[in-house]
Design a protein around this motif. Structure first.
Motif, PDB file in Angstrom:
ATOM      1  N   LEU A   1       0.830  -1.209   0.000  1.00  0.00           N
ATOM      2  CA  LEU A   1       0.000   0.000   0.000  1.00  0.00           C
ATOM      3  C   LEU A   1       0.858   1.250   0.000  1.00  0.00           C
TER       4      LEU A   1
ATOM      5  N   LEU B   1      -1.416  -0.612  -7.633  1.00  0.00           N
ATOM      6  CA  LEU B   1      -2.562  -1.382  -7.134  1.00  0.00           C
ATOM      7  C   LEU B   1      -3.708  -1.493  -8.125  1.00  0.00           C
TER       8      LEU B   1
ATOM      9  N   PRO C   1      -5.066  -5.654  -5.632  1.00  0.00           N
ATOM     10  CA  PRO C   1      -5.412  -5.344  -4.239  1.00  0.00           C
ATOM     11  C   PRO C   1      -6.245  -6.441  -3.594  1.00  0.00           C
TER      12      PRO C   1
END
Lengths: 817, 226
Positions: free
Chosen positions: A45, A269, A283
């Motif tokens: 992330l 992502l 993700p």
């Protein structure tokens, strides 16, 4: 007072050693797994978050509207940069980011096939990469200067100071001298952009002819924009759109062409957009991993809770006494929470230690570069995990214990009935649910990966070695392709003479996602375009990969025109074109392909990973006639010939050494770069495979922790019914009968857990399998196996405990009451 | 000091009310040494629990001084409980994980007594009961009589005005029991109000008043002359 609490807490933990150990092991393993998974998720992330003013950084995408909707590609035409510089210079900083491989060497050293990235001067200002030494090239006049990453600097210059030293790079026909003017930090592990040598983009003039640099349908690499002075994404899109409208003659064409933006933080992502230069993580996988982490920690916490409650009889008297002495419920709650905090703290410590030990294994498994270095986020995750565990595990038993009423618990000789049996049983069922869920998923995933591995691709893949031809000196793309084939021909000829070699072929690509050219064109009069994949091969290719030609014929060296204008198509291509009879037909494009004719149809074979369906594709021996009339061309890799060698040798390494000798004789210091096709194919499934391994590990861990919980629950249940066992023994019950009595109860719980896990795992696994074009079926057998595993597991543990109990003399059991 | 007025304690079962105590009227003056006697199930422990504020589930009135327990807030009741009562149990009920010293210390901790004061109080008590050498032992390492001595020390550490003892000598042999009763007598002469429940008639002779309970009722209530 706290000292008193802690003393009692510690002494209690020491007194009930087996429970403490079970709790500690469970929590420690849980914490270690959780920390690793959470850190891993956080790592992904955090990608690209280290750039200053990250929110104004974007990757520019090419947007193509077609019949099938809008497509967004990260590859950009070189023509875009001048447009931005002329029209938006004070609102947008822009840089190319074009990865290349060139032969790079020191004047009298060995050559390396080296990644060289072409960037604009703005690159050094826009991103958070720190210059370590020197300067960077700022304009075309300084294009002879290059910047090296610290790693590249030490590769070429070791300990020496690289500034001012020269490197030779073969961009075109001959080696060009470049001077190192700066050293920049290595790319951080969580960066989408990776570089080793950076070169100013005025060098593109040397690399590509004018017509390619100004072509709107030829894309080469990524481009990044940083907005300033109030520029917005919408404004950017409109301005480029306006420009396209002014520039393109055909309004229809202009309407279908445009540019879009992708926020920098989205790049890592977003699996929707073709990857381009960056690695992308789905993700969904991150959420799955975080979910697994939570499940594992839940199981461990439940162990703590059930054991604390089950064991509460031994603490009841203390609660009663303390309340009589004047303790309030709040104080007692605090005391028991303190104990849970002690245990949590210990297991956090051990868990951290364990995760340190597991980190190298984890990194290998997940093919990642995770580090435990305790930056702010990691500390926050660590503390939050600890707090979460202490609260979750400790709160309920603390409330439960603190609520005892002294009058009840202090009555002597009263056998306490600790209710809430249902609650403990449902928690046990929940643990089984999680374990069974993970086991079922493991079984399905392992089966799927086996299916993928054993799947018949429709083309050969075993015992094949691929040798990369180094980028030759050339002018333009077609020249480069042709020259690379010519370059490798002598090598191919030599290989043919070796007895171990059964076949040799050349092509620009074979296996791998997006490894073939992607060509778009429109048939005259058609409303929408078509896309197909293109590969440039030699006449041995089809035989080499054992591809079945279903109609027509293969390329033939005996027919000279095959070399210039023949093409083979796969079944999907035939279907897309809707042709009945293929032989001799030509592919016609609005812009006019050169002369071409179909000579045959190949059975579909998988050249991309099994995540992708087989897409329309054609093979040609020379691409020139197709390059003329295509609408657009996208390539992920450099399109250079590769030599494929099929070998029948026991000792592969000896064979490699042998052909490396031949290579050296032919090409001197040019790099010899080989790989096994099977390894390459495996590379496509690394993420899927590591996820599958990880789920396997997680299910084992879950099963172990849940098993310990069951063990403790069973021994508690049995010890609270010792008297009953004694009486039944005296009445003549056998061990088997008593065992059945207890097992019935626990098997019921197991079955409930398994039953609930079936739909859940079925749903999850269907979700996972969706990604694959080729998938295994989730059979009844899978659920059967996890059912048997679950039941056997609980029966084994419970029976063990019971046999232990029934070995005792019944009179002893009765006397102890 | 303590006044019970028409106090009932019962359990609702499915078909009937089972009375554990019925119509108890009792007046206890400061400094009395009361013995509750009666067969098993007569309600001795139940009455002690109610007197000691451990059981609040009853009908009728309970006045401590001139205040009704029922009208007190939780906080007041809990303060009263802490400051005025000490408890002694038949099964001693020491905390197994704490040493003699720490067990005696426990009630003081809940009364927020300062550390130095705690030390001096406990030192005095240990001295008084001749247990200085045993202060670091755990309950399991002591004889029953010694455990009960710790129990008493713990009960009086907070200087309560009322000492409640439920069969304090029930688990002890007669020599130890006598020793415990002597201590009670001593505490009584120092001014502590003591209420004990017992089976043993001889224990009543140490007290000033004997109440016989049968089936939840006060059957007799007589003074004992020493």
């Amino acid at each position: 007072m706290w000292i008193n609490y802690l003393k009692v807490g510690f002494r209690n933990l020491l007194k009930h050693k087996s429970y403490t150990l079970i709790n500690l092991i469970g929590l420690t393993v849980g914490v270690a797994v959780t920390i690793l998974l959470f850190f891993y998720v956080q790592f992904h992330l955090s990608f690209d978050s280290f750039h200053p003013e990250n929110e104004s950084l974007y990757r520019v995408l090419r947007v193509q509207n077609g019949d099938q909707g809008e497509f967004r590609f990260p590859s950009l035409p070189l023509a875009l940069q001048p447009v931005i510089e002329e029209n938006m210079a004070d609102q947008v900083d822009y840089t190319n980011f074009i990865p290349n491989n060139f032969l790079v060497k020191r004047a009298n050293g060995d050559g390396f096939n080296q990644a060289v990235t072409v960037v604009s001067a703005d690159f050094f200002e826009m991103f958070g990469f720190q210059m370590k030494k020197g300067v960077y090239p700022k304009n075309a006049a300084e294009r002879g200067g290059i910047v090296l990453s610290e790693m590249a600097a030490s590769r070429f210059f070791g300990e020496e100071d690289p500034i001012g030293k020269e490197l030779q790079i073969r961009l075109t026909e001959e080696l060009i001298n470049y001077t190192v003017v700066g050293v920049i930090e290595n790319t951080p592990a969580n960066s989408s952009l990776e570089y080793e040598i950076l070169m100013h983009d005025s060098n593109l003039e040397i690399l590509y002819p004018e017509q390619m640099r100004t072509h709107w349908y030829m894309s080469f690499g990524d481009g990044f924009a940083k907005f300033k002075g109030g520029m917005t994404p919408v404004e950017f899109e409109n301005q480029t759109k306006d420009f396209i409208k002014r520039t393109f003659q055909d309004p229809q064409e202009a309407a279908n062409y445009g540019f879009g933006l992708q926020p920098m933080s989205d790049i890592h992502l977003n699996p929707e957009i073709p990857t381009g230069i960056a690695t992308v993580v789905n993700p969904r996988i991150l959420w799955i991993l975080a979910g697994i982490a939570v499940l594992i920690i839940l199981i461990a916490c439940i162990n703590f809770t059930t054991m604390a409650i089950g064991n509460s009889a031994s603490r009841a008297k203390e609660v009663g006494v303390r309340k009589t002495m004047g303790a309030g419920s709040g104080q007692l709650f605090g005391q028991f929470m303190a104990e849970s905090v002690i245990l949590t703290t210990c297991s956090m410590g051990f868990g951290l230690l364990l995760s340190y030990l597991l980190l190298p294994i984890f990194n290998t498994l997940m093919q990642t570069r995770l580090e435990i270095d305790f930056h702010a986020e990691q500390i926050a995750i660590f503390l939050a995990t600890g707090l979460f565990i202490a609260m979750l595990a400790g709160a309920y038993p603390s409330i439960f214990l603190a609520s005892f009423r002294p009058v009840q618990v202090l009555k002597s000789n009263l056998s306490l009935k600790f209710g809430k049996q249902n609650l403990r049983m449902s928690m046990l069922a929940f643990q089984f649910f999680i374990s069974m869920l993970l086991i079922t998923c493991t079984l399905v995933m392992v089966r799927q990966m086996k299916t993928v591995e054993e799947f018949d691709l429709g083309a050969a893949k075993t015992d094949i070695i691929q040798v990369m031809v180094p980028p030759p000196a050339a002018q333009g793309l077609q020249d480069q392709i042709q020259k690379s084939f010519d370059y490798a021909q002598p090598f191919k000829n030599e290989l043919r003479k070796l007895p171990e070699v059964t076949n040799v072929a050349m092509a620009t690509a074979m296996y791998g996602d997006n490894s073939w050219f992607s060509v778009g064109f429109r048939q005259p009069g058609a409303d929408s375009g078509m896309d197909f994949h293109l590969n440039i091969v030699d006449e041995d290719f089809v035989d080499f990969f054992e591809i079945e030609v279903k109609e027509g014929r293969n390329f033939s060296g005996a027919t000279p025109t095959d070399l210039s204008n023949a093409f083979l198509m796969n079944e999907s291509m035939k279907e897309m074109l809707g042709w009945e009879d293929v032989f001799g037909k030509s592919l016609v494009s609005e812009r006019g392909f050169g002369e071409n004719r179909a000579i045959g149809v190949m059975k579909d074979f998988h050249y991309e990973s099994l995540f992708q369906p087989v897409e329309p594709a054609i093979l040609v021996m020379k691409p020139d006639n197709f390059f003329q009339g295509m609408g657009n061309l996208t390539m992920e890799d450099q399109m250079i010939a590769k030599v494929y060698i099929k070998v029948k040798a026991e000792d592969k390494q000896a064979f490699i050494n042998k052909i490396q000798g031949i290579w050296k004789e032919l090409y001197g210091t040019d790099p010899f770069d080989y790989s096994f096709i099977e390894d390459q194919i495996a590379q496509e499934y690394v993420q899927a495979n590591s996820l599958s391994t990880l789920v396997t590990m997680a299910s084992i861990v879950a099963l172990i922790i849940a098993g310990m919980g069951l063990f403790a629950m069973a021994s508690l249940a049995i010890s609270s019914r010792m008297k009953e066992i004694g009486i039944r023994r005296v009445m003549g019950a056998t061990t088997g009968e008593i065992s059945l009595l207890f097992n019935k109860q626990f098997i019921r719980i197991t079955l409930i857990g398994v039953a609930v896990s079936i739909p859940a795992s079925y749903y999850l696994m269907n979700l996972w399998l969706e990604d694959f074009a080729v998938k295994t079926s989730i059979g009844v057998g899978v659920f059967g196996i996890s059912l048997v595993v679950g039941v056997l597991f609980s029966v084994a543990i419970v029976s063990f405990e019971i046999i232990k109990a029934t070995w005792l003399n019944p009179t002893k059991l009765l006397r102890s009451e | 000091m303590i006044q019970l007025k028409n106090l009932d304690k019962y359990i609702e079962s499915r078909f009937q009310r089972v009375f554990l105590l019925k119509g108890i009227n009792l007046n206890i003056k400061e400094g009395e040494f009361i013995t509750l006697m009666g067969p098993s199930g007569a309600g001795k422990s139940t009455l002690l629990n109610i007197l000691g504020l451990l059981d609040e589930d009853y009908a009728g009135d309970y006045f401590f001084g001139d205040r009704s327990i029922r009208s007190m807030k939780d906080k007041e009741r809990s303060n009263l409980h802490k400051s005025e009562f000490g408890y002694i149990f038949q099964a001693y009920h020491l905390i197994d994980e704490l040493t003699v010293y720490e067990n005696i210390e426990t009630p003081l901790l809940y009364r927020n007594v300062s550390s130095s004061e705690r030390k001096s109080i406990i030192a005095n008590l240990l001295d008084r009961f001749n247990m200085v050498a045993k202060k670091d032992l755990f309950p399991a390492q002591l004889s029953g009589g010694q455990q009960q001595l710790v129990g008493i020390a713990r009960a009086i550490a907070g200087r309560p005005r009322v000492l409640l003892a439920d069969e304090p000598t029930g688990n002890l042999h007669s020599a130890q029991a006598k020793e415990i009763m002597e201590i009670f007598k001593e505490l009584h002469t120092e001014g502590t109000t003591i209420i004990q429940a017992t089976h043993a008639r001889e224990n009543a002779d140490f007290g000033t008043r004997l109440i016989n309970l049968v089936d939840g009722r006060i059957e007799s209530d007589e003074a004992i002359a020493n």
